[in-house]
Design an enzyme around this catalytic site. Structure first.
Site, PDB file in Angstrom:
ATOM      1  N   LYS A  61      58.740  -4.242 -16.833  1.00 33.76           N
ATOM      2  CA  LYS A  61      59.437  -5.194 -15.983  1.00 33.76           C
ATOM      3  C   LYS A  61      60.921  -5.184 -16.318  1.00 33.76           C
ATOM      4  O   LYS A  61      61.303  -5.159 -17.488  1.00 33.76           O
ATOM      5  CB  LYS A  61      58.842  -6.587 -16.203  1.00 33.76           C
ATOM      6  CG  LYS A  61      59.312  -7.672 -15.239  1.00 33.76           C
ATOM      7  CD  LYS A  61      58.548  -8.968 -15.534  1.00 33.76           C
ATOM      8  CE  LYS A  61      58.863 -10.057 -14.514  1.00 33.76           C
ATOM      9  NZ  LYS A  61      58.061 -11.276 -14.771  1.00 33.76           N
ATOM     10  N   SER A 137      56.082 -13.485 -10.953  1.00 33.25           N
ATOM     11  CA  SER A 137      57.230 -12.659 -10.615  1.00 33.25           C
ATOM     12  C   SER A 137      57.044 -11.187 -10.920  1.00 33.25           C
ATOM     13  O   SER A 137      57.852 -10.344 -10.499  1.00 33.25           O
ATOM     14  CB  SER A 137      58.451 -13.172 -11.370  1.00 33.25           C
ATOM     15  OG  SER A 137      58.279 -13.035 -12.772  1.00 33.25           O
ATOM     16  N   SER A 161      53.626 -15.779 -14.117  1.00 32.21           N
ATOM     17  CA  SER A 161      54.129 -14.523 -13.548  1.00 32.21           C
ATOM     18  C   SER A 161      53.400 -13.269 -13.992  1.00 32.21           C
ATOM     19  O   SER A 161      53.625 -12.195 -13.440  1.00 32.21           O
ATOM     20  CB  SER A 161      55.622 -14.372 -13.864  1.00 32.21           C
ATOM     21  OG  SER A 161      56.375 -15.338 -13.156  1.00 32.21           O
TER      22      SER A 161
END
Length: 424
Positions: A61, A137, A161
């Site tokens: 990420k 997310s 997330s």
């Protein structure tokens, strides 16, 4: 070429066949860098074949620092920042354990939403529905696993997330105890909530990655029969479920009882009664990071994200102090409520994944719903895993969350090992 380089090349070829979807999943994708990393990992694995993540590909990420690369949080504001000098602790640990970094993945800007919308890169669908939200997310990370590009993804979880994209895409996603995994070198949103963790297509990979990230060991089942005492919420987590989720959770509870586990009703309504504290505290902490850039974000940022940060403008100092104090009380209350059970369970999401267009038209309400159950557990600083549950006659699996108070990661993962075979 060695087997690991061949594996990386095959995955690169898959990415290059994705067309426009590639740029909705990756903020950075450099085949040469990946193949070089695969070659280096191949040498390490040859010398140390016992490495726990040997030969695994991992997407990262775009919040985690990687040496020589800029950490942008999928934001135009940070796209020109200087490259990181070093790998962050978690990236170093997984590389040392034999994993190969495979591209940097998209996310909701600054990791500030549970649905996965991003106006800068575009929003991918999910593995079951190209028009459905990917979950946020960690949107890009979830897709890299679901599409079979990587063995696991590194995500972060401030309000859900990791678990939300895992639930939507039929994956396993673990939010460890916040202080069990090093956060140094990971770009923050709200440091008193942010937690790094893994997403994967199988439970044992998630456990192996957690062991590497945390330095803890989660012993395998000894083979002895063990009956779990499982807490089932009667308020909060089970309020207002949609029809599919309600039916799926009833089925899960029935199968757990049939397997001999003891289900105990527990009242966790004190968490939902204070859910506004998450909004207050995350907004306050994010505001401290980005308030100096609000003028720039008016033109280059996601207005939905900026609006959530600006909520902190309405808060007084006394309100923030009171919110932190109340959160401390809630963490203690959760520990007391869980004292008589091994773990608790709940649906990961209160509703099935909506369409991207639906969320764009009603962001505030649907984003809040996606974050609801997972966010309750972040508020009380818990650890939790989302696991997929096969449902007869359904293509899209259900998602079950297993949780316990901070520090009880082994209990959660051991319970997941017992529960998972019932629903595979």
């Amino acid at each position: 070429m060695g087997a690991l380089i061949d594996k990386a090349q095959a995955a690169i070829d898959k990415v290059n066949d994705l067309g426009d979807l590639k740029d909705k999943i990756f903020t950075e994708f450099d085949p040469e860098r990946i193949l070089n990393a695969a070659g280096q990992a191949e040498e390490r694995v040859a010398a140390h074949p016992e490495q726990p993540l040997a030969g695994m590909l991992v997407s990262i990420k775009d919040l985690y620092d990687e040496a020589g690369l800029a950490t942008t949080a999928a934001s135009q504001l940070l796209k020109d920042r200087a490259p990181a000098n070093d790998d962050c602790d978690v990236v170093r640990l997984v590389k040392d354990a034999g994993a190969v970094p495979f591209g940097r993945t998209t996310l909701s800007e600054f990791a500030y939403s549970g649905v996965g919308l991003n106006p800068h890169y575009g929003t991918p669908g999910n593995i079951f529905d190209p028009e459905g939200i990917p979950g946020g997310s960690t949107s890009g990370g979830g897709l890299t696993v679901a599409l079979g590009l990587v063995d696991f993804a590194l995500g972060t979880d401030t309000g859900g997330s990791i678990r939300i994209p895992s639930a939507i895409n039929g994956l396993y996603g673990f939010k460890p105890s916040r202080l069990s995994v090093p956060g140094a070198g990971i770009h923050p949103l709200a440091k008193s909530f942010d937690t790094p963790g893994p997403l994967a297509g199988d439970l044992e990979t998630v456990i192996s990655v957690f062991e590497v990230m945390s330095g803890q060991s989660v012993p395998a089942d000894t083979g002895e029969d063990h009956v779990l005492r499982i807490g089932v919420p009667v308020r909060g987590f089970v309020d207002g479920l949609d029809a599919r989720v309600k039916a799926d959770f009833a089925m899960v509870c029935a199968q757990l009882r049939a397997a001999g586990h003891e289900l105990v009703e527990i009242d966790l309504g004190f968490i939902s009664d204070n859910a506004i504290l998450s909004k207050v505290l995350v907004s306050f902490e994010a505001h401290k990071i980005y308030s100096g850039d609000f003028d720039k974000l008016e033109t280059c940022g996601d207005p939905r994200v900026l609006s959530r940060m600006k909520f902190a403008d309405s808060l007084s100092k006394d309100e923030v102090i009171a919110a932190y104090a109340k959160r401390t009380d809630l963490v203690s209350q959760f520990g007391s409520a869980m004292a008589d059970v091994d773990v608790m369970i709940a649906p990961t999401l209160p509703m099935m994944a909506p369409k991207i267009a639906e969320v764009e038209a009603d962001f505030d309400n649907l984003n809040a719903m996606m974050l609801r159950n997972t966010g309750y557990l972040n508020l009380v600083d818990a650890c939790a895993i989302s696991i997929p549950v096969h449902v007869v006659g359904q293509t899209v699996p259900a998602a079950l969350m297993i949780a316990a108070p901070h520090g009880q990661d082994k209990a959660v993962l051991s319970a997941a090992r017992m529960i998972n075979p019932l629903f595979g």
